[in-house]
Scaffold this motif. Structure first.
Motif, PDB file in Angstrom:
ATOM      1  N   ASP A  97      25.494  27.842 149.533  1.00 58.85           N
ATOM      2  CA  ASP A  97      24.829  26.659 150.099  1.00 58.85           C
ATOM      3  C   ASP A  97      23.874  26.999 151.234  1.00 58.85           C
ATOM      4  OD1 ASP A  97      26.811  27.276 151.900  1.00 58.85           O
ATOM      5  OD2 ASP A  97      27.598  25.236 152.062  1.00 58.85           O
ATOM      6  N   GLY A 100      20.690  26.643 149.342  1.00 59.65           N
ATOM      7  CA  GLY A 100      20.411  25.336 148.754  1.00 59.65           C
ATOM      8  C   GLY A 100      19.990  25.485 147.293  1.00 59.65           C
ATOM      9  N   ASP A 101      19.013  24.668 146.861  1.00 60.05           N
ATOM     10  CA  ASP A 101      18.559  24.667 145.470  1.00 60.05           C
ATOM     11  C   ASP A 101      17.874  25.967 145.074  1.00 60.05           C
ATOM     12  OD1 ASP A 101      19.525  22.104 145.245  1.00 60.05           O
ATOM     13  OD2 ASP A 101      17.574  21.143 145.590  1.00 60.05           O
ATOM     14  N   SER A 103      18.880  28.870 145.357  1.00 58.75           N
ATOM     15  CA  SER A 103      19.815  29.898 144.896  1.00 58.75           C
ATOM     16  C   SER A 103      19.755  30.097 143.386  1.00 58.75           C
ATOM     17  CB  SER A 103      21.247  29.556 145.323  1.00 58.75           C
ATOM     18  OG  SER A 103      21.672  28.368 144.713  1.00 58.75           O
ATOM     19  N   ALA A 104      19.309  29.092 142.629  1.00 57.50           N
ATOM     20  CA  ALA A 104      19.190  29.219 141.177  1.00 57.50           C
ATOM     21  C   ALA A 104      18.152  30.274 140.792  1.00 57.50           C
ATOM     22  CB  ALA A 104      18.816  27.874 140.560  1.00 57.50           C
ATOM     23  N   VAL A 159      17.208  25.501 135.531  1.00 57.66           N
ATOM     24  CA  VAL A 159      16.414  24.553 136.317  1.00 57.66           C
ATOM     25  C   VAL A 159      15.406  23.859 135.404  1.00 57.66           C
ATOM     26  CG1 VAL A 159      14.776  24.332 138.230  1.00 57.66           C
ATOM     27  CG2 VAL A 159      16.699  25.910 138.406  1.00 57.66           C
ATOM     28  N   TYR A 178      10.564  26.995 146.136  1.00 56.31           N
ATOM     29  CA  TYR A 178      11.028  25.926 147.012  1.00 56.31           C
ATOM     30  C   TYR A 178      10.653  24.529 146.517  1.00 56.31           C
ATOM     31  CZ  TYR A 178      12.460  29.749 149.896  1.00 56.31           C
ATOM     32  OH  TYR A 178      13.092  30.889 150.341  1.00 56.31           O
ATOM     33  N   GLN A 180      10.040  23.995 143.245  1.00 58.04           N
ATOM     34  CA  GLN A 180      10.480  24.044 141.853  1.00 58.04           C
ATOM     35  C   GLN A 180       9.424  23.440 140.924  1.00 58.04           C
ATOM     36  OE1 GLN A 180      14.497  22.644 141.379  1.00 58.04           O
ATOM     37  NE2 GLN A 180      15.281  24.120 142.826  1.00 58.04           N
TER      38      GLN A 180
END
Length: 187
Positions: A97, A100-101, A103-104, A159, A178, A180
């Protein structure tokens, strides 16, 4: 280093009420009566809380400088990520965490930048853009000119992003980590 409250800029790390905060958004306001002030939206780097504060020009805050160090991502185990210092080969394990997002988008062997405060890692910076493969892309509906010219697609890391109609399954694309968002087709 002390700075005036109205000199805070987005991205600055400041020490406030015993914690480390990153300025996310700022708005300079000069009312008709009274002095000017800076409305600052801040995010706590340790626990992720957000707050809005008003800093007057007469107030000073402590601007913190973080040390940065190059690390290499090794592997993920559960909700923990393991990184290796590229100079000393020491390994550091951090919670997922913290990224955050983003990490994918971690890939084995990826070079990242760890921001450290008093030798303790507090944030991980990934490269701005990465290459990924489209594993699933919706078909384009003929005559669909009234709607946007992008269609949903799934990357190999799970994603979902929006891509132009000419992108099909198996295509390698460059994605902004960042936001995406699709950037371009990979070379």
């Amino acid at each position: 280093m002390k700075i005036s409250g109205v000199d805070i800029r987005p991205g600055n790390i400041i020490e406030y009420e015993g914690g480390l905060w990153r300025a996310v958004k700022i708005q300079h306001t000069q009312p008709g009566k009274g002095g000017a002030y800076m409305q600052v939206e801040m995010k706590n780097l340790m626990d992720g809380r957000k707050t809005n504060n008003r800093f007057r020009s007469s107030e000073t805050v402590e601007k913190v400088r973080l040390d940065t160090k190059d690390f290499q991502f090794l592997y993920a185990e559960g909700d923990m990520l393991t990184f290796m210092d590229t100079e000393t080969f020491d390994q550091v394990t951090l919670p997922t965490d913290l990224l955050g997002d983003a990490s994918a988008f971690l890939q084995d062997g990826m070079q990242v930048m760890l921001e450290m405060y008093e030798e303790k890692p507090i944030s991980v910076q990934l490269p701005e853009q990465v290459e990924a493969e489209i594993v699933e892309a919706d078909a384009v509906v003929k005559g669909q000119t009234a709607s946007s010219s992008y269609k949903p697609a799934m990357l190999d890391n799970g994603v979902r992003i929006m891509v132009p109609p000419h992108i099909t399954s198996g295509t390698r694309v460059v994605v902004d980590v960042y936001s995406q968002e699709y950037v371009k087709r990979a070379d």
